[in-house]
Scaffold this motif. Structure first.
Motif, mmCIF file in Angstrom:
data_model
loop_
_atom_site.group_PDB
_atom_site.id
_atom_site.type_symbol
_atom_site.label_atom_id
_atom_site.label_comp_id
_atom_site.label_asym_id
_atom_site.label_seq_id
_atom_site.Cartn_x
_atom_site.Cartn_y
_atom_site.Cartn_z
ATOM 1 N N ARG A 2 0.822 -1.194 0.000
ATOM 2 C CA ARG A 2 0.000 0.000 0.000
ATOM 3 C C ARG A 2 0.855 1.242 0.000
ATOM 4 N N LYS A 3 0.453 2.219 -0.827
ATOM 5 C CA LYS A 3 1.188 3.476 -0.882
ATOM 6 C C LYS A 3 0.319 4.572 -0.311
ATOM 7 N N THR A 4 0.827 5.343 0.626
ATOM 8 C CA THR A 4 0.120 6.520 1.110
ATOM 9 C C THR A 4 1.035 7.695 0.980
ATOM 10 N N ALA A 5 0.544 8.861 0.865
ATOM 11 C CA ALA A 5 1.379 10.034 0.751
ATOM 12 C C ALA A 5 1.234 10.860 1.998
ATOM 13 N N HIS A 103 -12.958 16.840 5.831
ATOM 14 C CA HIS A 103 -13.570 16.112 6.937
ATOM 15 C C HIS A 103 -12.637 15.044 7.498
ATOM 16 N N THR A 104 -11.727 14.517 6.689
ATOM 17 C CA THR A 104 -10.816 13.484 7.182
ATOM 18 C C THR A 104 -9.857 14.046 8.228
ATOM 19 N N LEU A 105 -9.436 15.298 8.063
ATOM 20 C CA LEU A 105 -8.559 15.936 9.048
ATOM 21 C C LEU A 105 -9.323 16.233 10.332
ATOM 22 N N ASP A 106 -10.501 16.820 10.177
ATOM 23 C CA ASP A 106 -11.332 17.171 11.327
ATOM 24 C C ASP A 106 -11.688 15.926 12.132
ATOM 25 N N LEU A 107 -12.011 14.841 11.442
ATOM 26 C CA LEU A 107 -12.371 13.603 12.125
ATOM 27 C C LEU A 107 -11.184 12.975 12.843
ATOM 28 N N GLN A 108 -9.987 13.100 12.275
ATOM 29 C CA GLN A 108 -8.810 12.535 12.929
ATOM 30 C C GLN A 108 -8.602 13.155 14.308
ATOM 31 N N THR A 109 -8.845 14.458 14.439
ATOM 32 C CA THR A 109 -8.691 15.140 15.733
ATOM 33 C C THR A 109 -9.751 14.683 16.737
ATOM 34 N N LYS A 110 -10.794 14.010 16.223
ATOM 35 C CA LYS A 110 -11.864 13.502 17.095
ATOM 36 C C LYS A 110 -11.734 11.990 17.302
ATOM 37 N N MET A 309 -4.454 12.485 -5.287
ATOM 38 C CA MET A 309 -4.368 13.665 -4.430
ATOM 39 C C MET A 309 -3.356 14.650 -5.009
ATOM 40 N N PRO A 310 -3.741 15.920 -5.185
ATOM 41 C CA PRO A 310 -2.809 16.898 -5.737
ATOM 42 C C PRO A 310 -1.659 17.192 -4.784
ATOM 43 N N LYS A 311 -0.483 17.394 -5.341
ATOM 44 C CA LYS A 311 0.699 17.694 -4.540
ATOM 45 C C LYS A 311 0.473 18.960 -3.712
ATOM 46 N N ASP A 312 0.814 18.897 -2.458
ATOM 47 C CA ASP A 312 0.669 20.003 -1.502
ATOM 48 C C ASP A 312 -0.776 20.322 -1.150
ATOM 49 N N GLY A 313 -1.718 19.569 -1.664
ATOM 50 C CA GLY A 313 -3.128 19.802 -1.364
ATOM 51 C C GLY A 313 -3.485 19.624 0.103
ATOM 52 N N PRO A 314 -3.076 18.489 0.708
ATOM 53 C CA PRO A 314 -3.391 18.290 2.121
ATOM 54 C C PRO A 314 -2.839 19.395 3.024
ATOM 55 N N GLU A 315 -1.644 19.902 2.682
ATOM 56 C CA GLU A 315 -1.063 20.983 3.478
ATOM 57 C C GLU A 315 -1.899 22.256 3.402
ATOM 58 N N THR A 316 -2.445 22.544 2.230
ATOM 59 C CA THR A 316 -3.307 23.723 2.085
ATOM 60 C C THR A 316 -4.555 23.569 2.943
ATOM 61 N N VAL A 317 -5.139 22.386 2.909
ATOM 62 C CA VAL A 317 -6.346 22.125 3.703
ATOM 63 C C VAL A 317 -6.030 22.262 5.197
ATOM 64 N N GLU A 318 -4.904 21.711 5.616
ATOM 65 C CA GLU A 318 -4.522 21.815 7.032
ATOM 66 C C GLU A 318 -4.332 23.275 7.440
ATOM 67 N N LYS A 319 -3.684 24.056 6.586
ATOM 68 C CA LYS A 319 -3.471 25.483 6.861
ATOM 69 C C LYS A 319 -4.795 26.207 7.021
ATOM 70 N N VAL A 333 -1.882 16.704 13.248
ATOM 71 C CA VAL A 333 -2.585 15.877 12.269
ATOM 72 C C VAL A 333 -1.578 15.115 11.413
ATOM 73 N N ASP A 334 -1.758 13.818 11.336
ATOM 74 C CA ASP A 334 -0.900 12.996 10.481
ATOM 75 C C ASP A 334 -1.557 12.947 9.106
ATOM 76 N N LEU A 335 -1.101 13.821 8.232
ATOM 77 C CA LEU A 335 -1.708 13.924 6.907
ATOM 78 C C LEU A 335 -1.605 12.628 6.108
ATOM 79 N N SER A 336 -0.564 11.850 6.365
ATOM 80 C CA SER A 336 -0.373 10.608 5.611
ATOM 81 C C SER A 336 -1.495 9.605 5.869
ATOM 82 N N LYS A 337 -2.223 9.802 6.968
ATOM 83 C CA LYS A 337 -3.316 8.889 7.297
ATOM 84 C C LYS A 337 -4.683 9.409 6.846
#
Length: 349
Positions: A2-5, A103-110, A309-319, A333-337
């Motif tokens: 499995r590959k995750t980014a 929602h995946t980031l918000d849910l991880q914190t919960k 997933m677009p490059k640097d996309g998760p970081e923008t969402v986290e910001k 937040v562990d973005l890779s998950k």
């Protein structure tokens, strides 16, 4: 391997209109699903508004027969806001949700482990609209102070993005009033009656508002360029996300879903808005197929062609989330998950 980014109230008539629209979407989804032979692997997916153009790949995949081709019996259900699709997923009512990646980031914190398995988009597909009456007072998000701004639902991605735009422009989240008005007829009614001064919505609602001259575009985030200007980078939004444990224990089914959705994204990239509109349920155009095709045309730039997933996309969402969301701001937040590229890469191969 499995590959995750690394990564208010509304008029009763308005509410009835939304209920009718949602029920109609559910009826269409059920009808489309029943076309299968019933022998395929059963999967339930909740969509945060089946008739919204930002979630178009969900119904289009059904209409193109790609689920059937993969041996899947997919039942699609519809809720007016993405946050309700999220709730249906984490409560176990459905196996997948089509909604915003954030929602995946918000849910991880919960304490919930959820990941995007197919990324439909690299831009929000959202538009900040101001009513024609309020257009003279709201020239930018700096003017949000004291205003009533429409969102699909509290805790939705439109809520998240509205709060970010406010904070980014010096307006505290306590200085304006978010009003849950859904989308479609209820959003338009709220705008026309002055229940909201503006708000965030998507096509085909945007196209209808402009056609009725009920409002004007303040910020357009339907393209990567619009996303870059408003949010500072690519903003992965609509996606198929699922609970990580379910993904890990049903990899064959998830792969089939990815195969079907990637085929659809590729098909969309080689067909016109009119051709796409022709494939969709007739009632989605609300009696104006030309306007509906125009709405699709305006939103097409937001979609990926491969589900990656677009490059640097998760970081923008986290910001964006860290700017106003205390849960995310104070958490690691562990973005890779929050997403995986395993299935879309295999689908492409």
């Amino acid at each position: 391997m499995r590959k995750t980014a690394r990564y208010s109230a509304l008029a009763a008539a308005g509410l009835l209109a939304l209920s009718s629209l949602t029920a109609c979407a559910n009826d269409v989804a059920g009808t489309a699903s029943s076309k299968g032979d019933g022998k395929g692997t059963k999967v339930k997916i909740m969509v945060g508004g089946l008739d919204k153009v930002i979630y178009l790949p969900a119904m289009l995949t059904q209409r193109l027969g790609y689920f059937d081709a993969e041996g899947l019996d997919v039942e699609m259900l519809s809720e007016p806001a993405g946050v309700q699709a999220e709730t249906a997923l984490v409560s176990g009512q459905v196996q997948g949700a089509v909604g915003f990646y954030d929602h995946t980031l918000d849910l991880q914190t919960k304490g919930k482990s959820v990941e995007s398995v197919v990324q439909f988009s690299h831009a929000p597909g959202e538009v900040e609209i101001v009513s024609s009456k309020a257009a003279g007072d709201i020239k930018s998000p700096k003017d949000f102070k004291g205003k009533k701004l429409g969102i699909t639902g509290l805790g939705s991605s439109t809520d998240f993005l509205t709060k970010y735009l406010a904070v980014k422009n010096g307006v505290d989240v306590s200085e304006f009033t978010p009003v849950a008005v859904g989308a479609g007829p209820t959003f338009i009614s709220a705008l026309q009656k002055g229940a909201i001064d503006g708000g965030m919505t998507t096509d085909p609602t945007v196209a209808t508002i402009l056609d009725k001259k009920a409002g004007k575009v303040l910020l357009d985030m339907r393209t990567p360029e619009g996303s870059q200007e408003a949010l500072g980078g690519p903003y992965p939004s609509s996606s198929l996300y699922m609970q990580t444990d379910w993904v890990n224990s049903h990899k064959d089914t998830v792969q089939k879903l990815a195969n079907a959705f990637v085929k659809t994204l590729k098909w969309m990239s080689t067909h016109s808005a009119t051709q796409i509109a022709d494939k969709m349920p007739a009632d989605y155009s609300q009696g104006n197929k030309i306007l509906y095709a125009a709405a699709i045309e305006s939103t097409l730039p937001m979609f990926t062609k491969d589900g990656v997933m677009p490059k640097d996309g998760p970081e923008t969402v986290e910001k964006v989330l860290k700017a106003f969301n205390p849960n995310v701001k104070n958490a690691e937040v562990d973005l890779s998950k929050t997403f995986t590229t395993e299935f879309v890469e295999k689908a492409a191969g």
